[in-house]
Design a protein around this motif. Structure first.
Motif, PDB file in Angstrom:
ATOM      1  N   ALA A  85      80.279  62.364  43.741  1.00 12.09           N
ATOM      2  CA  ALA A  85      81.333  62.636  43.957  1.00 12.09           C
ATOM      3  C   ALA A  85      81.880  61.223  43.785  1.00 12.09           C
ATOM      4  N   GLN A  86      80.485  60.448  43.445  1.00 18.15           N
ATOM      5  CA  GLN A  86      81.305  58.677  42.740  1.00 18.15           C
ATOM      6  C   GLN A  86      81.738  58.651  41.391  1.00 18.15           C
ATOM      7  N   LEU A  87      81.083  59.466  40.921  1.00 22.25           N
ATOM      8  CA  LEU A  87      81.447  59.874  39.247  1.00 22.25           C
ATOM      9  C   LEU A  87      82.729  60.367  39.481  1.00 22.25           C
ATOM     10  N   GLN A  88      83.261  61.591  39.954  1.00 22.27           N
ATOM     11  CA  GLN A  88      84.942  62.873  39.986  1.00 22.27           C
ATOM     12  C   GLN A  88      85.619  61.148  40.994  1.00 22.27           C
ATOM     13  N   LEU A  89      85.263  60.352  41.896  1.00 19.17           N
ATOM     14  CA  LEU A  89      85.917  59.528  41.931  1.00 19.17           C
ATOM     15  C   LEU A  89      87.107  58.452  40.711  1.00 19.17           C
ATOM     16  N   ASP A  90      86.000  58.144  39.970  1.00 22.55           N
ATOM     17  CA  ASP A  90      86.095  57.155  38.464  1.00 22.55           C
ATOM     18  C   ASP A  90      87.084  58.227  37.906  1.00 22.55           C
ATOM     19  N   GLN A  91      86.136  59.181  37.649  1.00 24.88           N
ATOM     20  CA  GLN A  91      87.186  60.111  36.496  1.00 24.88           C
ATOM     21  C   GLN A  91      88.431  60.181  37.382  1.00 24.88           C
ATOM     22  N   ALA A  92      88.841  60.346  38.058  1.00 25.72           N
ATOM     23  CA  ALA A  92      90.446  60.385  38.761  1.00 25.72           C
ATOM     24  C   ALA A  92      90.835  59.209  38.533  1.00 25.72           C
ATOM     25  N   LEU A  93      90.080  58.262  39.199  1.00 24.26           N
ATOM     26  CA  LEU A  93      91.209  56.597  38.199  1.00 24.26           C
ATOM     27  C   LEU A  93      91.508  56.559  37.323  1.00 24.26           C
ATOM     28  N   VAL A  94      90.218  56.991  36.006  1.00 22.71           N
ATOM     29  CA  VAL A  94      90.574  56.174  35.016  1.00 22.71           C
ATOM     30  C   VAL A  94      91.663  56.763  34.564  1.00 22.71           C
ATOM     31  N   SER A  95      91.457  58.303  34.887  1.00 22.09           N
ATOM     32  CA  SER A  95      92.561  59.247  34.441  1.00 22.09           C
ATOM     33  C   SER A  95      93.955  58.713  34.788  1.00 22.09           C
ATOM     34  N   GLN A  96      94.246  58.787  36.279  1.00 22.46           N
ATOM     35  CA  GLN A  96      95.882  57.866  36.821  1.00 22.46           C
ATOM     36  C   GLN A  96      95.829  56.346  35.985  1.00 22.46           C
ATOM     37  N   ALA A  97      95.502  55.864  35.458  1.00 27.21           N
ATOM     38  CA  ALA A  97      95.085  54.721  34.461  1.00 27.21           C
ATOM     39  C   ALA A  97      95.559  54.883  33.202  1.00 27.21           C
ATOM     40  N   ILE A  98      95.065  56.052  32.659  1.00 28.01           N
ATOM     41  CA  ILE A  98      95.097  56.507  31.098  1.00 28.01           C
ATOM     42  C   ILE A  98      97.010  57.434  30.642  1.00 28.01           C
ATOM     43  N   ASP A  99      96.762  57.822  32.193  1.00 29.65           N
ATOM     44  CA  ASP A  99      98.852  57.868  31.837  1.00 29.65           C
ATOM     45  C   ASP A  99      99.462  57.146  32.944  1.00 29.65           C
TER      46      ASP A  99
END
Length: 154
Positions: A85-99
């Motif tokens: 779940a931590q890694l999924q949160l990280d992945q979601a935040l980083v994806s938002q940052a990239i966009d």
């Protein structure tokens, strides 16, 4: 020097994401270390330090361009004890940052702010690396199973 209002908005919005990331990765590092997952904790702590550094650079650029940081816009952090779940949160935040960064680079190109564009491009490269790492960790977790993955992070 007065910055373009759109660029100032991107700087401020990305600053919010970076400050959120700093807190999120710091929390994840602490949770992992407390669980004995020192290898993963070290990586999360390094990402936290990177976000802190990025925040300082963004803040400096924002102030230089006479912007006003809206530092109260930092998002609330979800506390998840499961590593997946931590890694999924990280992945979601980083994806938002990239966009957001891709939009910011295009905006800076349009308005002719080469310095801010370069800053955003540098951070985009870092975020893409972070997304690759998080995605790889989630894939490994899926392939190895939680018990084996967690053992590899001790």
């Amino acid at each position: 020097m007065q910055g373009d209002p759109q660029v100032l908005s991107y700087l401020d919005r990305y600053l919010s994401i970076e400050l959120t990331g700093y807190k999120q990765y710091l929390l994840h590092a602490g949770l992992c270390r407390d669980a004995g997952l020192n290898k993963l904790a070290d990586k999360q702590h390094a990402y936290s330090e990177e976000e802190f550094s990025h925040s300082g650079r963004l803040l400096a650029r924002l102030l230089f361009l006479q912007g006003v940081p809206g530092m109260q816009d930092v998002r609330q952090i979800e506390v998840k004890t499961e590593v997946e779940a931590q890694l999924q949160l990280d992945q979601a935040l980083v994806s938002q940052a990239i966009d957001l960064l891709r939009e910011a680079v295009a905006c800076c190109t349009t308005v002719g702010d080469a310095v801010s564009r370069e800053l955003f491009q540098e951070m985009l490269a870092d975020e893409e690396q972070h997304l690759h790492w998080a995605s790889t960790q989630l894939a490994l977790l899926g392939k190895m199973g939680a018990a084996n993955y967690l053992q590899s992070q001790m």
